[in-house]
Motif scaffolding. Structure first.
Motif, PDB file in Angstrom:
ATOM      1  N   ILE A 162      -9.457   0.790  -4.817  1.00 41.27           N
ATOM      2  CA  ILE A 162     -10.059  -0.500  -4.448  1.00 41.27           C
ATOM      3  C   ILE A 162      -9.311  -1.665  -5.085  1.00 41.27           C
ATOM      4  CG2 ILE A 162     -11.756  -0.703  -6.328  1.00 41.27           C
ATOM      5  CD1 ILE A 162     -13.775  -1.645  -4.201  1.00 41.27           C
ATOM      6  N   TYR A 163      -8.569  -1.382  -6.168  1.00 39.56           N
ATOM      7  CA  TYR A 163      -7.862  -2.449  -6.883  1.00 39.56           C
ATOM      8  C   TYR A 163      -6.398  -2.590  -6.447  1.00 39.56           C
ATOM      9  CZ  TYR A 163     -11.867  -2.177 -10.065  1.00 39.56           C
ATOM     10  OH  TYR A 163     -13.131  -2.174 -10.603  1.00 39.56           O
ATOM     11  N   LYS A 164      -6.030  -2.002  -5.331  1.00 36.77           N
ATOM     12  CA  LYS A 164      -4.634  -2.053  -4.888  1.00 36.77           C
ATOM     13  C   LYS A 164      -4.152  -3.494  -4.743  1.00 36.77           C
ATOM     14  CE  LYS A 164      -1.383  -0.253  -1.476  1.00 36.77           C
ATOM     15  NZ  LYS A 164      -1.190   0.613  -0.282  1.00 36.77           N
ATOM     16  N   GLY A 165      -3.066  -3.808  -5.436  1.00 36.23           N
ATOM     17  CA  GLY A 165      -2.487  -5.144  -5.381  1.00 36.23           C
ATOM     18  C   GLY A 165      -3.247  -6.207  -6.140  1.00 36.23           C
ATOM     19  N   LYS A 166      -4.236  -5.800  -6.940  1.00 30.09           N
ATOM     20  CA  LYS A 166      -5.107  -6.770  -7.616  1.00 30.09           C
ATOM     21  C   LYS A 166      -4.838  -6.885  -9.125  1.00 30.09           C
ATOM     22  CE  LYS A 166      -7.369  -7.164  -3.721  1.00 30.09           C
ATOM     23  NZ  LYS A 166      -7.185  -8.362  -2.866  1.00 30.09           N
ATOM     24  N   ILE A 167      -3.873  -6.098  -9.645  1.00 26.89           N
ATOM     25  CA  ILE A 167      -3.683  -6.008 -11.095  1.00 26.89           C
ATOM     26  C   ILE A 167      -2.261  -6.418 -11.472  1.00 26.89           C
ATOM     27  CG2 ILE A 167      -3.756  -4.461 -13.098  1.00 26.89           C
ATOM     28  CD1 ILE A 167      -5.563  -2.588 -11.450  1.00 26.89           C
ATOM     29  N   THR A 168      -2.127  -7.153 -12.551  1.00 24.65           N
ATOM     30  CA  THR A 168      -0.807  -7.384 -13.143  1.00 24.65           C
ATOM     31  C   THR A 168      -0.805  -6.839 -14.566  1.00 24.65           C
ATOM     32  OG1 THR A 168      -1.359  -9.625 -13.915  1.00 24.65           O
ATOM     33  CG2 THR A 168      -0.320  -9.423 -11.748  1.00 24.65           C
ATOM     34  N   MET A 169       0.389  -6.496 -15.031  1.00 26.85           N
ATOM     35  CA  MET A 169       0.539  -5.843 -16.328  1.00 26.85           C
ATOM     36  C   MET A 169       1.869  -6.267 -16.947  1.00 26.85           C
ATOM     37  SD  MET A 169       0.825  -1.734 -17.066  1.00 26.85           S
ATOM     38  CE  MET A 169       1.655  -1.191 -18.579  1.00 26.85           C
ATOM     39  N   PRO A 170       1.971  -6.318 -18.278  1.00 27.86           N
ATOM     40  CA  PRO A 170       3.254  -6.656 -18.897  1.00 27.86           C
ATOM     41  C   PRO A 170       4.272  -5.517 -18.751  1.00 27.86           C
ATOM     42  CG  PRO A 170       1.419  -6.907 -20.452  1.00 27.86           C
ATOM     43  CD  PRO A 170       0.908  -6.145 -19.272  1.00 27.86           C
ATOM     44  N   HIS A 171       5.507  -5.888 -18.549  1.00 33.07           N
ATOM     45  CA  HIS A 171       6.619  -4.940 -18.487  1.00 33.07           C
ATOM     46  C   HIS A 171       6.871  -4.404 -19.903  1.00 33.07           C
ATOM     47  CE1 HIS A 171      10.592  -3.281 -17.829  1.00 33.07           C
ATOM     48  NE2 HIS A 171      10.623  -3.695 -16.565  1.00 33.07           N
ATOM     49  N   GLN A 207       2.457  -6.679  -9.796  1.00 29.02           N
ATOM     50  CA  GLN A 207       3.744  -6.939 -10.438  1.00 29.02           C
ATOM     51  C   GLN A 207       3.660  -6.680 -11.938  1.00 29.02           C
ATOM     52  OE1 GLN A 207       3.338 -11.814 -10.937  1.00 29.02           O
ATOM     53  NE2 GLN A 207       4.706 -10.998  -9.407  1.00 29.02           N
ATOM     54  N   TYR A 208       4.808  -6.322 -12.489  1.00 26.21           N
ATOM     55  CA  TYR A 208       4.953  -6.175 -13.941  1.00 26.21           C
ATOM     56  C   TYR A 208       5.671  -7.431 -14.439  1.00 26.21           C
ATOM     57  CZ  TYR A 208       3.898  -1.242 -13.028  1.00 26.21           C
ATOM     58  OH  TYR A 208       3.303  -0.061 -12.626  1.00 26.21           O
ATOM     59  N   VAL A 209       4.987  -8.208 -15.256  1.00 26.95           N
ATOM     60  CA  VAL A 209       5.528  -9.489 -15.701  1.00 26.95           C
ATOM     61  C   VAL A 209       6.130  -9.351 -17.098  1.00 26.95           C
ATOM     62  CG1 VAL A 209       3.926 -10.774 -14.253  1.00 26.95           C
ATOM     63  CG2 VAL A 209       3.285 -10.244 -16.611  1.00 26.95           C
ATOM     64  N   HIS A 210       6.897 -10.353 -17.508  1.00 26.57           N
ATOM     65  CA  HIS A 210       7.675 -10.229 -18.739  1.00 26.57           C
ATOM     66  C   HIS A 210       7.036 -10.957 -19.919  1.00 26.57           C
ATOM     67  CE1 HIS A 210      10.773  -8.205 -16.466  1.00 26.57           C
ATOM     68  NE2 HIS A 210      10.640  -9.147 -15.534  1.00 26.57           N
ATOM     69  N   SER A 211       5.722 -10.881 -19.977  1.00 21.65           N
ATOM     70  CA  SER A 211       4.981 -11.520 -21.069  1.00 21.65           C
ATOM     71  C   SER A 211       3.642 -10.826 -21.207  1.00 21.65           C
ATOM     72  CB  SER A 211       4.772 -13.011 -20.757  1.00 21.65           C
ATOM     73  OG  SER A 211       3.694 -13.544 -21.502  1.00 21.65           O
ATOM     74  N   GLY A 340      10.657  -1.153  -9.628  1.00 25.29           N
ATOM     75  CA  GLY A 340      10.653  -1.855  -8.345  1.00 25.29           C
ATOM     76  C   GLY A 340       9.644  -2.979  -8.246  1.00 25.29           C
ATOM     77  N   LYS A 341       8.593  -2.937  -9.084  1.00 28.13           N
ATOM     78  CA  LYS A 341       7.570  -3.989  -9.037  1.00 28.13           C
ATOM     79  C   LYS A 341       7.724  -5.000 -10.174  1.00 28.13           C
ATOM     80  CE  LYS A 341       3.933  -1.508  -6.558  1.00 28.13           C
ATOM     81  NZ  LYS A 341       2.513  -1.037  -6.601  1.00 28.13           N
ATOM     82  N   ALA A 342       8.862  -4.944 -10.877  1.00 25.35           N
ATOM     83  CA  ALA A 342       9.079  -5.893 -11.966  1.00 25.35           C
ATOM     84  C   ALA A 342       9.284  -7.290 -11.407  1.00 25.35           C
ATOM     85  CB  ALA A 342      10.286  -5.475 -12.802  1.00 25.35           C
ATOM     86  N   ALA A 343       8.624  -8.267 -12.037  1.00 26.89           N
ATOM     87  CA  ALA A 343       8.814  -9.666 -11.634  1.00 26.89           C
ATOM     88  C   ALA A 343      10.224 -10.099 -11.982  1.00 26.89           C
ATOM     89  CB  ALA A 343       7.795 -10.550 -12.342  1.00 26.89           C
ATOM     90  N   ALA A 344      10.736 -11.068 -11.257  1.00 24.59           N
ATOM     91  CA  ALA A 344      12.059 -11.627 -11.561  1.00 24.59           C
ATOM     92  C   ALA A 344      12.017 -12.318 -12.912  1.00 24.59           C
ATOM     93  CB  ALA A 344      12.468 -12.609 -10.465  1.00 24.59           C
ATOM     94  N   LYS A 345      13.088 -12.187 -13.666  1.00 25.39           N
ATOM     95  CA  LYS A 345      13.148 -12.855 -14.985  1.00 25.39           C
ATOM     96  C   LYS A 345      13.626 -14.284 -14.822  1.00 25.39           C
ATOM     97  CE  LYS A 345      13.956  -8.736 -17.805  1.00 25.39           C
ATOM     98  NZ  LYS A 345      14.843  -8.062 -18.773  1.00 25.39           N
TER      99      LYS A 345
END
Length: 345
Positions: A162-171, A207-211, A340-345
């Protein structure tokens, strides 16, 4: 003779005036101390002001970035270290620096007053803890209600489709918070089940973000309803008025320690050790307690809104040496699976 004496008098007076002017300028000279740090930007000015007030002959020069970036920079500079001190870096990273022979063992003044559970176990220690930071889930209740999303209570809940595409996490390669999550899941559940969980979670990650802070900020802004972050940033986002609930999963919280270490190669060991002394002081811990619910100096921490008073009891078992020894292998495997889901730096 009178002319000659007059000239001599002028020379003497000029020299005396020069000495008077040079004296204060010389007294004002400060020794620059290069400190690599992953401390939150909100806090840097308070540590700098406090330390320089107690040590007016030293000036801190910060090099600040996220935990993963600072760790990589220190390792890349191994052959020619630049930093004098490392402060506010994850204990798991400092354990790695210790293994690489980059840290100088040093027991700061007042060390006996600190909780020994939050410092290197060697004596003298190679790193000394400041505070504990732990995982937390930031949940935007308004956005979740709009999208018909239930409130999760556990890590396993986040694997619900149910949470598909709804979560972000730090890289985890960029962020200490991201790495403490991955390390905790692997330690709590074992590597087979830990990777199985992350495979399921990845299907729901946008996405996996850098913070470590950004996922909670994103949740607070309503950009994504759920952000895997840490309790300090969650507390700050709540204070800003965002409709965010903090969730502390019942399976156990990944955590790490912000700590200080003196670089073995520093050419300013006296000043570097004075910095380590001050970071272990009650004054420094009182600054730390403005943001962190668990600090190294007993009796200094204060209750923080949204943070459970028994946070320490929720912390998962954590072997920092294991996390350090296996860091490169874990990050390589993680990258192979999820980059593949890492956000651009």
């Amino acid at each position: 003779m009178n002319v000659s004496r007059s000239r001599m008098t002028c020379v003497v007076l000029a020299a005396a005036a020069s000495a008077v002017l040079a004296g204060p300028l010389h007294a004002q000279e400060k020794t620059p101390l290069l400190v690599y740090t992953a401390l939150e930007e909100d806090a840097l000015k308070f540590y700098k002001t406090g330390f320089e007030k107690a040590n007016p002959d030293i000036e801190i020069k910060w090099v600040r970035d996220s935990t993963g970036v600072i760790t990589a920079k220190l390792l890349a500079e191994k052959a020619n270290p630049q930093a004098d001190v490392v402060a506010g870096l994850a204990a798991s990273s400092l354990a790695l620096l210790k293994q690489q022979g980059l840290l100088q063992p040093y027991e700061p003044k007042g060390f006996a007053s600190l909780n020994p559970n939050y410092s290197d176990t060697s004596r003298p220690p190679s790193w000394v803890g400041m505070d504990v930071w732990s995982a937390a889930i930031c949940f935007n209740r308004i956005e979740a209600q709009k999208q018909g999303l239930p409130k999760p209570t556990s890590w396993q809940d986040l694997a619900n489709p149910i949470y598909k595409g709804k979560i972000t996490m730090p890289h985890p390669a960029s962020s200490g918070t991201g790495y403490l999550d991955v390390s905790a899941w692997l330690q709590m559940w074992g590597e087979k089940d830990g990777w199985k969980y992350m495979d399921a979670l990845d299907k729901n990650i946008a996405q996996y973000v850098h913070s470590g802070s950004k996922p909670c900020v994103q949740a607070g802004n309503g950009e994504f309803p759920i952000g895997i972050s840490f309790e300090f940033r969650g507390h700050q986002v709540q204070k800003s008025g965002a409709p965010v609930d903090l969730i502390f999963p019942r399976e156990g919280l990944g955590w790490d320690i912000e700590a200080t270490g003196v670089m073995k190669a520093t050419k300013k060991p006296v000043q570097a050790k004075r910095f380590a002394d001050w970071m272990a002081s009650r004054d420094a811990n009182e600054i730390t307690s403005k943001w962190w619910a668990v600090v190294a100096y007993p009796g200094v921490a204060k209750p923080l809104e949204g943070i459970p008073p028994d946070l320490e009891k929720l912390l998962a078992k954590n072997n920092f040496d294991w996390a350090a020894e296996n860091r490169a292998r874990i990050l390589a495997e993680w990258s192979k699976r999820y980059e593949g889901k890492a956000a651009a730096k």
